[in-house]
Design a protein around this motif. Structure first.
Motif, mmCIF file in Angstrom:
data_model
loop_
_atom_site.group_PDB
_atom_site.id
_atom_site.type_symbol
_atom_site.label_atom_id
_atom_site.label_comp_id
_atom_site.label_asym_id
_atom_site.label_seq_id
_atom_site.Cartn_x
_atom_site.Cartn_y
_atom_site.Cartn_z
ATOM 1 N N LYS A 1 -8.572 1.550 3.802
ATOM 2 C CA LYS A 1 -8.267 -0.002 3.240
ATOM 3 C C LYS A 1 -8.743 -0.374 2.159
ATOM 4 O O LYS A 1 -7.783 -0.960 0.729
ATOM 5 N N HIS A 2 -9.194 0.167 1.467
ATOM 6 C CA HIS A 2 -10.254 0.249 0.112
ATOM 7 C C HIS A 2 -9.149 0.534 -1.118
ATOM 8 O O HIS A 2 -9.073 0.495 -1.506
ATOM 9 N N ASP A 3 -8.571 2.043 -0.305
ATOM 10 C CA ASP A 3 -8.315 2.769 -1.525
ATOM 11 C C ASP A 3 -6.659 1.887 -1.379
ATOM 12 O O ASP A 3 -5.856 2.107 -2.306
ATOM 13 N N ASP A 4 -6.625 1.507 -0.362
ATOM 14 C CA ASP A 4 -4.407 0.840 -0.850
ATOM 15 C C ASP A 4 -4.773 -0.222 -1.363
ATOM 16 O O ASP A 4 -3.839 -0.359 -2.086
ATOM 17 N N LEU A 5 -5.823 -1.444 -1.204
ATOM 18 C CA LEU A 5 -5.492 -2.092 -2.107
ATOM 19 C C LEU A 5 -4.602 -2.386 -3.310
ATOM 20 O O LEU A 5 -4.811 -3.250 -3.806
ATOM 21 N N PRO A 6 -5.620 -1.674 -4.141
ATOM 22 C CA PRO A 6 -5.199 -1.846 -5.427
ATOM 23 C C PRO A 6 -3.757 -1.345 -5.861
ATOM 24 O O PRO A 6 -2.622 -2.103 -6.761
ATOM 25 N N LEU B 1 9.470 -3.896 14.921
ATOM 26 C CA LEU B 1 8.581 -4.221 15.173
ATOM 27 C C LEU B 1 7.266 -3.923 14.781
ATOM 28 O O LEU B 1 6.769 -2.632 14.554
ATOM 29 N N TYR B 2 6.218 -4.688 15.008
ATOM 30 C CA TYR B 2 5.358 -4.811 13.006
ATOM 31 C C TYR B 2 4.159 -4.490 14.944
ATOM 32 O O TYR B 2 4.021 -5.789 15.419
ATOM 33 N N PRO B 3 2.816 -3.705 14.515
ATOM 34 C CA PRO B 3 1.946 -4.087 15.691
ATOM 35 C C PRO B 3 0.868 -5.493 15.315
ATOM 36 O O PRO B 3 0.655 -5.611 13.953
ATOM 37 N N ALA B 4 0.139 -6.021 16.251
ATOM 38 C CA ALA B 4 -1.374 -6.684 15.408
ATOM 39 C C ALA B 4 -1.296 -6.293 15.284
ATOM 40 O O ALA B 4 -2.317 -4.752 15.358
ATOM 41 N N ARG C 1 2.350 1.090 5.189
ATOM 42 C CA ARG C 1 1.101 -0.002 5.201
ATOM 43 C C ARG C 1 0.578 -0.178 6.512
ATOM 44 O O ARG C 1 -0.586 -0.120 7.018
ATOM 45 N N ARG C 2 0.655 -0.331 7.713
ATOM 46 C CA ARG C 2 1.058 -1.119 9.100
ATOM 47 C C ARG C 2 0.058 0.192 9.633
ATOM 48 O O ARG C 2 -1.214 -0.344 10.281
ATOM 49 N N THR C 3 0.407 1.238 9.010
ATOM 50 C CA THR C 3 -0.653 2.144 10.283
ATOM 51 C C THR C 3 -2.427 2.133 9.112
ATOM 52 O O THR C 3 -3.063 2.620 9.931
ATOM 53 N N ILE C 4 -2.643 2.325 8.367
ATOM 54 C CA ILE C 4 -3.115 2.266 7.937
ATOM 55 C C ILE C 4 -4.299 0.591 8.227
ATOM 56 O O ILE C 4 -5.684 0.020 8.846
ATOM 57 N N TRP C 5 -2.921 -0.752 8.407
ATOM 58 C CA TRP C 5 -4.440 -1.872 8.306
ATOM 59 C C TRP C 5 -4.077 -2.383 10.246
ATOM 60 O O TRP C 5 -4.670 -3.434 10.201
#
Length: 105
Positions: free
Chosen positions: A24-29, A76-79, A98-102
């Motif tokens: 998550k930290h690496d994904d944000l930038p 179908l976006y996961p909760a 990104r869904r797999t990260i968040w």
């Protein structure tokens, strides 16, 4: 958080070494850079996908960027973190990836 268990420490900000947290930290930038590029293209009336010459017509439900219909899809976006039910969303490929990260706790 001690330095041994911190992936990132600066001032009052800290991220633990758990893979879900570091991802998550690496994904944000990367995400902020992506959204910035989408918004620049959208200001010119174009699809948010770099290199697509089509005008934008629909919004991504996650990043808010505007895209032509070819570069969005119903998914179908996961909760998030298993809270609530999955939801149908029109999303760009970047947000779908990104869904797999968040969706991890």
């Amino acid at each position: 958080m001690c330095e041994e268990h911190a992936y990132y420490l600066e001032g009052y900000d800290a991220v633990c070494v758990r893979p879900a947290c570091t991802a998550k930290h690496d994904d944000l930038p990367r995400h902020h850079e992506y959204v910035g590029g989408v918004r620049l293209r959208n200001r010119d009336g174009l699809c948010g996908l770099e290199g697509c010459p089509q005008p934008h017509s629909f919004d991504c439900a996650k990043c808010g960027g505007r895209f032509c219909i070819r570069h969005l899809s119903d998914q179908l976006y996961p909760a998030v973190s298993g809270r609530g039910d999955a939801e149908m969303a029109i999303v760009c490929a970047h947000c779908w990836d990104r869904r797999t990260i968040w969706s991890k706790a």
